[in-house]
Design a protein around this motif. Sequence first.
Motif, mmCIF file in Angstrom:
data_model
loop_
_atom_site.group_PDB
_atom_site.id
_atom_site.type_symbol
_atom_site.label_atom_id
_atom_site.label_comp_id
_atom_site.label_asym_id
_atom_site.label_seq_id
_atom_site.Cartn_x
_atom_site.Cartn_y
_atom_site.Cartn_z
ATOM 1 N N THR A 103 0.845 -1.188 0.000
ATOM 2 C CA THR A 103 0.000 0.000 0.000
ATOM 3 C C THR A 103 0.879 1.237 0.000
ATOM 4 O OG1 THR A 103 -1.701 -1.163 1.275
ATOM 5 C CG2 THR A 103 -1.810 1.240 1.258
ATOM 6 N N VAL A 104 0.530 2.225 -0.812
ATOM 7 C CA VAL A 104 1.270 3.490 -0.842
ATOM 8 C C VAL A 104 0.342 4.591 -0.331
ATOM 9 C CG1 VAL A 104 2.548 5.140 -2.259
ATOM 10 C CG2 VAL A 104 2.636 2.695 -2.798
ATOM 11 N N LYS A 105 0.805 5.339 0.651
ATOM 12 C CA LYS A 105 -0.009 6.389 1.272
ATOM 13 C C LYS A 105 0.700 7.735 1.184
ATOM 14 C CE LYS A 105 -1.981 3.095 4.604
ATOM 15 N NZ LYS A 105 -2.196 2.775 6.053
ATOM 16 N N LEU A 106 -0.092 8.797 1.032
ATOM 17 C CA LEU A 106 0.449 10.150 0.935
ATOM 18 C C LEU A 106 0.263 10.891 2.258
ATOM 19 C CD1 LEU A 106 -0.921 11.216 -2.577
ATOM 20 C CD2 LEU A 106 1.349 10.330 -2.028
ATOM 21 N N LEU A 107 1.331 11.541 2.703
ATOM 22 C CA LEU A 107 1.250 12.418 3.869
ATOM 23 C C LEU A 107 1.035 13.851 3.382
ATOM 24 C CD1 LEU A 107 4.184 10.948 5.979
ATOM 25 C CD2 LEU A 107 1.739 10.627 6.384
ATOM 26 N N GLU A 108 0.486 14.674 4.230
ATOM 27 C CA GLU A 108 0.244 16.071 3.865
ATOM 28 C C GLU A 108 1.570 16.768 3.571
ATOM 29 O OE1 GLU A 108 -2.507 18.968 2.991
ATOM 30 O OE2 GLU A 108 -2.906 16.932 3.696
#
Length: 360
Positions: free
Chosen positions: A123-128
């Motif tokens: 899973t690839v997640k984006l941080l602010e």
Amino acid sequence: MQTVQHSEQTLKTALISKNPALVSQYEKLDDGERRLLNKAFKPDSDLFGPITLHSESDWIISHPEAPQDFEEFFSDPSRKAPSPEKRSIYIQCIGSLGNTRIISEEYIKWLKGYCEAFFYGLTVKLLEPVPVSVTRCSFRVNDNTQNLQIHAGHILRFLKKKKPRDAFCIVGITMIDLYPRDSWNFVFGQASLTDGVGIFSFARYGSDFYSSHYEGKVNKLQIVSSSDYSIFDNYYIPEVTSILLLRSCKTLTHEIGHIFGLRHCQWLACLMQGSNHLEEADRRPLNLCPICLRKLQCAVGFNIIDRYQALVRWIDDESADSPGVRRERSREDHVTLPKPVEAFKEWKEWIIRCLAVVQK
């Protein structure tokens, strides 16, 4: 120009190993997967060729390293692999990636989608996104380019503190040039296998970075204090192009590959080759050679067909958003922003040829 040539037996051992347990592991792969991977040591293969060296400044010549075969990768006690609790790659944007908010947001999403396909199964997640000032890193003006640079090691320290509990790794991306220490001119990226963190810059991938007319140059006299980050407020960002996106995808996946324990490849033309300069980085392909592909498959556990098909889907989906997702836009953002994938055409054709071998 010269080539790095290895014998068929050397490449076969590097891929399969002579360790009976690892040989048995290899033999349990699908017939199609083994058929593709075996192309590593087939002299008539048109999918995987030798590494070419063009000058004394190329990485392999200037940075002698011991090659890492699959057995050495598998047996490395310091290597970390994703676990059921830690199967997420986090991406932290530092500064803006585009000269408008919408371009920056879409660029990050394109990179996220590419990583999800390349490291298929994670899973690839984006941080602010955060401004440079939040990192509290050191910065300087490069003596050669007169361009702003931020300290890669300090960014790694910042990312380590932000690493979420479910993260296999956290990587920072930026359009600001990097330097690892005062004595170095620059670095494209830097990663720590032990900490599972990395930072990568796409600044030098713009078409005009090395031009005398590059708009990112600054005057040293502008820097009043080492803690005055206002100099980054109007930082120059290159135009987003297909070549810039391709180069960004290369750097991002190469450096994350290091976090998985893949060292610089010295077997065949491969994404994991080292590079000292942009010309050498451009010669490096988007694909992993069979030896490095087996390493990554061992770490992540993907099916090669599924992974290749996901990469083709990413190239074919030229829309800005994921299918079925609608996003609110502000008035100034009433524009369509197709993903610039023209530069990925050869990569797609290569993947299709690989799929033909696997699915034969």
